[in-house]
Each structure stands twice: as C-alpha cells, then as structure tokens.
Design a protein around this motif. Structure first.
Motif, PDB file in Angstrom:
ATOM      1  N   TYR A 153       0.829  -1.203   0.000  1.00 43.13           N
ATOM      2  CA  TYR A 153       0.000   0.000   0.000  1.00 43.13           C
ATOM      3  C   TYR A 153       0.864   1.254   0.000  1.00 43.13           C
ATOM      4  O   TYR A 153       0.404   2.326  -0.410  1.00 43.13           O
ATOM      5  CB  TYR A 153      -0.960  -0.036   1.184  1.00 43.13           C
ATOM      6  N   ALA A 156       1.135   1.792  -3.568  1.00 45.22           N
ATOM      7  CA  ALA A 156      -0.144   2.303  -4.054  1.00 45.22           C
ATOM      8  C   ALA A 156      -0.266   3.797  -3.769  1.00 45.22           C
ATOM      9  O   ALA A 156      -0.727   4.577  -4.619  1.00 45.22           O
ATOM     10  CB  ALA A 156      -1.295   1.550  -3.391  1.00 45.22           C
ATOM     11  N   ASN A 157       0.169   4.201  -2.584  1.00 44.70           N
ATOM     12  CA  ASN A 157       0.124   5.612  -2.229  1.00 44.70           C
ATOM     13  C   ASN A 157       1.062   6.432  -3.114  1.00 44.70           C
ATOM     14  O   ASN A 157       0.728   7.545  -3.544  1.00 44.70           O
ATOM     15  CB  ASN A 157       0.503   5.786  -0.761  1.00 44.70           C
ATOM     16  N   LYS A 160      -0.569   6.939  -6.424  1.00 43.33           N
ATOM     17  CA  LYS A 160      -1.616   7.955  -6.292  1.00 43.33           C
ATOM     18  C   LYS A 160      -1.005   9.353  -6.260  1.00 43.33           C
ATOM     19  O   LYS A 160      -1.512  10.284  -6.899  1.00 43.33           O
ATOM     20  CB  LYS A 160      -2.424   7.694  -5.026  1.00 43.33           C
ATOM     21  N   GLU A 161       0.098   9.503  -5.503  1.00 41.31           N
ATOM     22  CA  GLU A 161       0.750  10.807  -5.361  1.00 41.31           C
ATOM     23  C   GLU A 161       1.239  11.349  -6.705  1.00 41.31           C
ATOM     24  O   GLU A 161       1.215  12.558  -6.946  1.00 41.31           O
ATOM     25  CB  GLU A 161       1.935  10.704  -4.392  1.00 41.31           C
ATOM     26  N   GLY A 163      -0.066  10.668  -9.586  1.00 38.70           N
ATOM     27  CA  GLY A 163      -1.156  10.877 -10.532  1.00 38.70           C
ATOM     28  C   GLY A 163      -1.527   9.722 -11.418  1.00 38.70           C
ATOM     29  O   GLY A 163      -2.217   9.916 -12.431  1.00 38.70           O
ATOM     30  N   PRO A 165      -3.898   6.995 -12.522  1.00 33.24           N
ATOM     31  CA  PRO A 165      -5.324   6.772 -12.253  1.00 33.24           C
ATOM     32  C   PRO A 165      -5.567   5.444 -11.531  1.00 33.24           C
ATOM     33  O   PRO A 165      -4.905   4.437 -11.811  1.00 33.24           O
ATOM     34  CB  PRO A 165      -5.958   6.760 -13.647  1.00 33.24           C
ATOM     35  N   SER A 166      -6.513   5.440 -10.613  1.00 34.74           N
ATOM     36  CA  SER A 166      -6.780   4.242  -9.816  1.00 34.74           C
ATOM     37  C   SER A 166      -7.250   3.069 -10.669  1.00 34.74           C
ATOM     38  O   SER A 166      -7.053   1.908 -10.291  1.00 34.74           O
ATOM     39  CB  SER A 166      -7.823   4.552  -8.743  1.00 34.74           C
ATOM     40  N   THR A 169      -4.365   0.700 -11.545  1.00 37.64           N
ATOM     41  CA  THR A 169      -3.568   0.090 -10.477  1.00 37.64           C
ATOM     42  C   THR A 169      -4.312  -1.084  -9.856  1.00 37.64           C
ATOM     43  O   THR A 169      -5.524  -1.020  -9.635  1.00 37.64           O
ATOM     44  CB  THR A 169      -3.212   1.116  -9.396  1.00 37.64           C
TER      45      THR A 169
END
Length: 337
Positions: A153, A156-157, A160-161, A163, A165-166, A169
């Motif tokens: 995770y 994953a973070n 996200k940081e 940019g 897109p979710s 992932t």
C-alpha cells in the motif's frame, strides 16, 4: 474480470535480473509458478544474462524448471510482459506486447534514476510534493505502461501521489517462503535468548545509536553472511527483531522474524507507515529520531523481560502472514484469469 486479454496460446514473460537472490526476485519466480499452476504459459525471463551466468538460483528451482532470456520474447499483442520497477525503461523496446509494471520497491525506481539519496533525505511525500513531483508525474515510462501492479500500500500511495489513475492500479502482494509458516509453537517461545537481531544493510546508522544507548546486557546480532538455515536458527532463538531502515515495499524479513517468534519493532518509513503492510500494534513503531531512543529501548527491554506477554501482541500479525499465500492466489486469479 481479468485485467489482460489472454488466450490459451498467450505467453507471459516475467522479467527478472539474473543470478540475484532477494525477496523481490523470489516473488517474481513465485508469480511464474502460480501462473503456470493456473494453466497459463509463463516464463521467468532473465536480463543481465552475462553477469555470472544466467541459470536459475538453486533456491528458486522449486518454482520454475526453465527460463527465457530477453532475446526470446515474442513481441505479439497476444502476449504479456511484466516488468519489475527496477527495469521499467525496458518497455520501450516492445511495441505490440501487453505490458505491466509490478512495483515491488519504490526505492529501486528512484535508485535507477539517481535520486535515492534525496528520497531518503526528504521522505516520499516531501520529495514528491516539493521537489520532483512534476518530473515523475510526467515520467514517460510510467505514463506509457497501461497497468501498474503494486505489492504494498506504500507503493499504491506513491502511484496515487504521482497521478496514476486508480483504474490502472491493481493490488498483487506476496507471501513468505513456506519454510517459515509452521515454525511458531509453544515449545519455541520457551527456548528464547535475550537476542536483538537486525539487518545491517538497513538503517544501520540509527541502529548503532540504539545499541550505544543500551545500558543493560543484551546480545545484538546482525543478520549477515548466513544461509537460509542459519537465519532461521538465529530467529528461532531470538526475542526481538528491529528494523529502522527504509521499507521500500512490504519487506519479508520482519514477517519471517515474526513467524519465528520474534517481537517486531520498526520505524515509520515506507511501508512500515501503513498498517495494511505492517499490521503490528502502533506501540511497536517509532520515528527514527534521537528523542525516541529512550522509548525504543524501553520497548526492547519490555519485550525481553516480559517476552511471553509481548509476543502475544503479534498473534494477529502471524495469522495475517499465514493467510498471505491464499490472498496471493486469489489476486493472481482475479488479475490474470
């Protein structure tokens, strides 16, 4: 619903550096085994073939019997190639094949770009938000790979940081070697010594401060120059494992130590900051700052003196570790089948 478009004739290539035995390279071999168990045609595919040969490490032969080299990759839309982040730039060589990057270590990505020291100095969030966010948010290698698998995770973070897109992932974690899963027992905890063990390749500067701050008789033992069997023997007789280094992914050694009956004490760097990655009580996690040396030593002494009570704090962590292989199997099926 599967992430990739695969048929019975598809070949899945999982890239891996040759002749390198680490938790990350073991995981790459474990993925190939699971894919083949699920009736895919998957191959561990070595790069750096000229470095001391290119044969399968002995310890990994239980996962794979044969391998491929980069030159064997068939660049077809029917096939898939998975890159660990350490060689993400290799995707540029291939024009047709389906592609994914598997983030096993955020540190390795920065290491390949010569920015690792700055990452450690500032921490991930400050590093990204104030220094190089624009550079990495627009990194062509990251933008051009359509699928990002993440092992932690923390990774994953990071995605996200910057940019990503979710919907690009997907979680694909790992599991520890089976040899660790059935070690813990009541007999084991009766035969522990006042050892505190640590990995000298990680966080050694702060670990030395902890050792220097110690005023009671404790045996501090670095885990180095040991075979797998020697590491297990050491962990089985030790009460505490400390890890005040960087946690670039969901590291294996804390989990292995926990399964051998060690109390785990960490810092709050990388994946250790995330309870999803290192689900131990918060009272066993400390910022690696000089002002916390007394608190850290008090916790270590508590674990040594009241070991039987302290080790019970890690029962949920051990259950979590024992369940990882099942979770990994489920996630492989969800992503590839």
């Amino acid at each position: 619903m599967a992430v990739f478009k695969l048929s019975k004739s598809s070949i899945i290539y999982v890239l891996c550096p040759a002749n390198l035995k680490t938790g990350g390279t073991e995981l790459l071999h474990q993925l190939v085994k699971k894919l083949n168990d699920n009736n895919h045609q998957a191959y561990i595919t070595y790069f750096f073939e000229g470095r001391q040969g290119d044969s399968i490490p002995f310890e990994f032969k239980k996962y794979v019997k044969e391998y491929r080299k980069e030159k064997d990759i068939v660049d077809s839309t029917n096939n898939l190639i998975i890159f660990p982040e350490v060689c993400i730039g290799k995707h540029r060589k291939y024009k047709k094949i389906q592609k994914a990057v598997w983030w096993l270590s955020v540190d390795n990505y920065f290491f390949t770009r010569g920015k690792l020291n700055r990452l450690h100095r500032y921490g991930v969030k400050s590093f990204l938000k104030h220094l190089y966010l624009r550079d990495y948010a627009h990194d062509k290698d990251i933008r051009e790979i359509p699928v990002h698998l993440y092992q932690s995770y923390f990774a994953a973070n990071f995605l996200k940081e910057i940019g990503v897109p979710s919907n690009k992932t997907f979680y694909l974690s790992d599991y520890v070697n089976d040899s660790y899963l059935n070690i813990y027992s009541d007999d084991l905890i009766e035969n522990k010594e006042n050892n505190v063990i640590y990995n000298p390749k990680k966080g050694l500067e702060f670990t030395k401060k902890i050792i220097a701050h110690c005023s009671v008789p404790i045996k501090w033992i670095p885990i180095e120059n040991m075979s797998n069997e020697e590491v297990i023997r050491l962990m089985k007789k030790s009460k505490v494992y400390i890890d005040f280094g960087n946690h670039p992914g969901k590291d294996r050694m804390p989990r292995e130590a926990a399964m051998c009956g060690c109390c785990i004490i960490t810092d709050l760097r990388g994946s250790a900051e995330f309870s999803e990655d290192v689900p131990i009580p918060n009272s066993y996690k400390f910022k690696d700052e000089d002002k916390n040396l007394d608190l850290i030593m008090n916790k270590i002494e508590q674990c040594l003196i009241n070991y039987k009570n302290s080790i019970s704090d890690f029962s949920d962590y051990r259950k979590y570790i024992q369940n990882e292989k099942q979770v990994f199997s489920r996630d492989v099926k969800r992503i590839f089948d």
